[in-house]
Each structure stands twice: as structure tokens, then as C-alpha cells.
Design a protein around this motif. Structure first.
Motif, PDB file in Angstrom:
ATOM      1  N   VAL A  72       0.855  -1.193   0.000  1.00 19.55           N
ATOM      2  CA  VAL A  72       0.000   0.000   0.000  1.00 19.55           C
ATOM      3  C   VAL A  72       0.888   1.238   0.000  1.00 19.55           C
ATOM      4  O   VAL A  72       2.009   1.220   0.522  1.00 19.55           O
ATOM      5  N   TYR A  73       0.360   2.321  -0.594  1.00 19.70           N
ATOM      6  CA  TYR A  73       1.158   3.518  -0.822  1.00 19.70           C
ATOM      7  C   TYR A  73       0.476   4.755  -0.254  1.00 19.70           C
ATOM      8  O   TYR A  73      -0.755   4.857  -0.249  1.00 19.70           O
ATOM      9  N   GLU A  74       1.310   5.694   0.140  1.00 24.03           N
ATOM     10  CA  GLU A  74       0.839   6.939   0.739  1.00 24.03           C
ATOM     11  C   GLU A  74       0.162   7.848  -0.270  1.00 24.03           C
ATOM     12  O   GLU A  74      -0.747   8.600   0.081  1.00 24.03           O
ATOM     13  N   ARG A  75       0.583   7.770  -1.542  1.00 24.69           N
ATOM     14  CA  ARG A  75       0.071   8.672  -2.567  1.00 24.69           C
ATOM     15  C   ARG A  75      -0.436   7.880  -3.771  1.00 24.69           C
ATOM     16  O   ARG A  75      -0.100   6.701  -3.936  1.00 24.69           O
ATOM     17  N   PRO A  76      -1.238   8.499  -4.635  1.00 28.54           N
ATOM     18  CA  PRO A  76      -1.697   7.797  -5.845  1.00 28.54           C
ATOM     19  C   PRO A  76      -0.521   7.419  -6.747  1.00 28.54           C
ATOM     20  O   PRO A  76       0.594   7.930  -6.610  1.00 28.54           O
ATOM     21  N   ASN A  77      -0.811   6.486  -7.676  1.00 29.64           N
ATOM     22  CA  ASN A  77       0.172   6.048  -8.676  1.00 29.64           C
ATOM     23  C   ASN A  77       1.404   5.407  -8.055  1.00 29.64           C
ATOM     24  O   ASN A  77       2.515   5.522  -8.576  1.00 29.64           O
ATOM     25  N   TYR A  78       1.188   4.767  -6.889  1.00 30.20           N
ATOM     26  CA  TYR A  78       2.238   3.963  -6.246  1.00 30.20           C
ATOM     27  C   TYR A  78       3.452   4.807  -5.869  1.00 30.20           C
ATOM     28  O   TYR A  78       4.600   4.374  -6.011  1.00 30.20           O
ATOM     29  N   MET A  79       3.197   5.995  -5.368  1.00 31.25           N
ATOM     30  CA  MET A  79       4.262   6.928  -4.996  1.00 31.25           C
ATOM     31  C   MET A  79       4.240   7.158  -3.495  1.00 31.25           C
ATOM     32  O   MET A  79       3.256   6.886  -2.807  1.00 31.25           O
ATOM     33  N   GLY A  80       5.356   7.698  -2.989  1.00 36.76           N
ATOM     34  CA  GLY A  80       5.451   8.024  -1.578  1.00 36.76           C
ATOM     35  C   GLY A  80       5.826   6.824  -0.730  1.00 36.76           C
ATOM     36  O   GLY A  80       6.306   5.804  -1.220  1.00 36.76           O
ATOM     37  N   SER A  81       5.619   6.960   0.552  1.00 38.78           N
ATOM     38  CA  SER A  81       5.948   5.875   1.486  1.00 38.78           C
ATOM     39  C   SER A  81       5.106   4.636   1.203  1.00 38.78           C
ATOM     40  O   SER A  81       3.978   4.736   0.702  1.00 38.78           O
ATOM     41  N   GLN A  82       5.668   3.466   1.554  1.00 34.97           N
ATOM     42  CA  GLN A  82       5.030   2.190   1.238  1.00 34.97           C
ATOM     43  C   GLN A  82       4.991   1.298   2.485  1.00 34.97           C
ATOM     44  O   GLN A  82       5.775   1.493   3.420  1.00 34.97           O
ATOM     45  N   PHE A  83       4.089   0.317   2.436  1.00 40.09           N
ATOM     46  CA  PHE A  83       3.983  -0.628   3.555  1.00 40.09           C
ATOM     47  C   PHE A  83       3.509  -1.974   3.043  1.00 40.09           C
ATOM     48  O   PHE A  83       2.537  -2.055   2.286  1.00 40.09           O
ATOM     49  N   PHE A  84       4.205  -3.028   3.443  1.00 37.81           N
ATOM     50  CA  PHE A  84       3.888  -4.396   3.022  1.00 37.81           C
ATOM     51  C   PHE A  84       2.801  -4.982   3.908  1.00 37.81           C
ATOM     52  O   PHE A  84       2.892  -4.930   5.138  1.00 37.81           O
ATOM     53  N   MET A  85       1.760  -5.575   3.277  1.00 33.34           N
ATOM     54  CA  MET A  85       0.651  -6.159   4.031  1.00 33.34           C
ATOM     55  C   MET A  85       0.434  -7.595   3.577  1.00 33.34           C
ATOM     56  O   MET A  85       0.223  -7.860   2.395  1.00 33.34           O
ATOM     57  N   ARG A  86       0.480  -8.492   4.541  1.00 32.51           N
ATOM     58  CA  ARG A  86       0.170  -9.900   4.279  1.00 32.51           C
ATOM     59  C   ARG A  86      -1.214 -10.214   4.806  1.00 32.51           C
ATOM     60  O   ARG A  86      -1.883  -9.355   5.386  1.00 32.51           O
ATOM     61  N   ARG A  87      -1.669 -11.436   4.610  1.00 34.57           N
ATOM     62  CA  ARG A  87      -3.029 -11.821   5.008  1.00 34.57           C
ATOM     63  C   ARG A  87      -3.264 -11.552   6.491  1.00 34.57           C
ATOM     64  O   ARG A  87      -2.458 -11.925   7.343  1.00 34.57           O
ATOM     65  N   GLY A  88      -4.372 -10.874   6.783  1.00 35.71           N
ATOM     66  CA  GLY A  88      -4.692 -10.550   8.168  1.00 35.71           C
ATOM     67  C   GLY A  88      -5.654  -9.381   8.257  1.00 35.71           C
ATOM     68  O   GLY A  88      -6.105  -8.838   7.241  1.00 35.71           O
ATOM     69  N   GLU A  89      -5.976  -8.989   9.481  1.00 39.76           N
ATOM     70  CA  GLU A  89      -6.901  -7.893   9.737  1.00 39.76           C
ATOM     71  C   GLU A  89      -6.160  -6.730  10.375  1.00 39.76           C
ATOM     72  O   GLU A  89      -5.369  -6.907  11.299  1.00 39.76           O
ATOM     73  N   TYR A  90      -6.432  -5.530   9.860  1.00 41.56           N
ATOM     74  CA  TYR A  90      -5.800  -4.307  10.342  1.00 41.56           C
ATOM     75  C   TYR A  90      -6.933  -3.345  10.706  1.00 41.56           C
ATOM     76  O   TYR A  90      -7.437  -2.621   9.859  1.00 41.56           O
ATOM     77  N   GLN A  91      -7.329  -3.368  11.990  1.00 38.39           N
ATOM     78  CA  GLN A  91      -8.569  -2.705  12.383  1.00 38.39           C
ATOM     79  C   GLN A  91      -8.493  -1.191  12.501  1.00 38.39           C
ATOM     80  O   GLN A  91      -9.520  -0.523  12.519  1.00 38.39           O
TER      81      GLN A  91
END
Length: 240
Positions: free
Chosen positions: A107-126
Motif C-alpha cells: 500500500v502507498y501513501e500517494r496515488p500512482n504507487y508513490m510516496g511511502s510504502q507498507f507491506f501487508m500480508r493476510r490478516g486484519e488491520y482494524q
């Protein structure tokens, strides 16, 4: 003489005839009402079943699914994403929670895959606080990219300077600290030959992240990572 005996047979027959018609008409009205009610119930159930089956089928058919919610604890409007999404603003005004049903995503902070990023695997992020406690360094998700499963070898060549300049080394395994292993002060460009990788700002896979899929990356500044120095690299081996 009894009252029943005083009624003429023809009159009695007429009464019986009309009484029978009344029962028949009443039964007919009830039957029509029941039929209409049955049809309405059947139609509503059919529409609900179709929506449920469609959602289930899309989930089963796609190995990648992430659902974003406008409010924390999976409340408010939601958006089901089954592939890459360059701009979520057309679906949601904001994102405060998400659920990764299958696969892995960046997931990305800005549109078009720009800015800071974070990896997310299967799970719940409430909520965003939970995501940030897990290492995410921004509070707004604007785009996302699915990470394909990879089977086979991993190869990436890292360079000390932009445009593939300076010292270089080829990696096939995780590297927790390029300074300790290769005596490299930083990594500013790379060429990913095989597999999908995560690069980290700090040693030991900490700090800001950047997702690298096969391709040439001549300058991290052009990807919105100006001033970043990546010091550790990890292969994405999750088969979520």
C-alpha cells in the motif's frame, strides 16, 4: 316444524351454491395473495443469494483480495480490490482499516504507487494506529499493488550510486546489513532480475520500505524516495 324444513329445496340449493362460490372466491383471493407474497420472497432471496454468490465467487476465483474501509474496525463504506489500484479516491474518501483476505499487497501513501510504502500480508488491520505500530509510517492509503507469488530463484544487483554507478553486488539471499556484508555505505539504484524484494531504510529490516519487482531502477528519487538510503533487503517469499 324446523326452520330448515321450511326452506324450499330450490332455495336451499341456491344458498348452498352461493355459499360454495363464496368459499371458492375467498380461497382464490387467498391463493393469489399467497402467490404474490411467495414471489416477492423468492425474488428478494434470489437477489440476496446472487449478491452473496457473486462476492463469494470473486473471492474464490481471485488469489488476491484486500478490502479497504472508510472507518476503523471495518465500518463505513468499503472497497474490494482484487488487483492493482492506482488511485483509491474514486472509491473511498479515506481508509481507516483494511482486511487482506488473500495474497500480499503493497500500500502507498500517494496515488500512482508513490510516496511511502507498507507491506501487508493476510490478516486484519482494524485501525491506522495498529498499522503504524507494525511499522507503517503514514496515515493515509491512496493506492495499492498486489504482489504476485514467485516460485524459483531470487536475484538482484544493488549499486552504490544512481544509474548503476559505484560499487555493486549481486544478491540471491536476504541481506540484513549491506555495510557489514559488502562495505557499502548506501544503495541508490538496483536491477531486479528474479523474484520480488523489499528494501528497508535501516539494517535488520527496519524503517521505511520499498517494494521492488523485476526491472531496472536507475534512481530511487524518481520513485518519490528522495534522500532515502536503503541498508537491508529481504526476499518476499510469503505465499499468502
Amino acid at each position: 316444524m324446523e326452520l330448515a324444513e321450511q326452506v324450499e329445496p330450490s332455495t336451499r340449493n341456491n344458498l348452498n351454491h352461493h355459499h360454495g362460490q363464496g368459499n371458492g372466491m375467498f380461497a382464490c383471493v387467498l391463493t393469489r395473495k399467497n402467490l404474490c407474497l411467495h414471489r416477492n420472497i423468492h425474488t428478494n432471496l434470489s437477489h440476496t443469494l446472487i449478491r452473496t454468490l457473486s462476492h463469494t465467487q470473486s473471492s474464490l476465483c481471485s488469489p488476491f483480495q484486500i478490502t479497504f474501509y472508510e472507518e476503523k474496525n471495518f465500518q463505513g463504506r468499503s472497497y474490494d480490490c482484487l488487483s492493482d489500484c492506482s488511485d483509491m479516491s474514486s472509491y473511498l474518501s479515506r481508509c481507516q482499516s483494511c482486511r487482506v483476505e488473500s495474497g500480499c499487497f503493497m500500500v502507498y501513501e500517494r496515488p500512482n504507487y508513490m510516496g511511502s510504502q507498507f507491506f501487508m500480508r493476510r490478516g486484519e488491520y482494524q485501525d491506522m494506529q495498529r498499522m503504524m505500530s507494525m511499522g507503517m509510517m503514514f496515515d493515509s492509503i491512496r493506492s495499492c499493488r498486489m504482489i504476485p507469488n514467485h516460485r524459483g530463484q531470487f536475484r538482484m544487483k544493488i549499486y552504490e550510486r544512481e544509474n548503476f554507478g559505484g560499487q555493486s553486488h549481486e544478491l540471491m539471499e536476504d541481506c540484513d546489513h549491506i555495510m557489514d556484508r559488502y562495505r557499502m555505505n548506501e544503495c541508490q539504484s538496483c536491477n531486479v532480475m528474479d523474484g520480488h524484494w523489499l528494501m528497508y531504510e535501516q539494517p535488520q529490516y527496519r524503517g521505511k520500505q520499498m517494494y521492488m519487482r523485476p526491472g531496472e531502477y536507475r534512481s530511487f528519487r524518481d520513485m518519490g524516495m528522495s534522500g532515502m538510503r536503503f541498508m537491508s533487503m529481504k526476499r518476499i517469499t510469503d505465499m499468502c
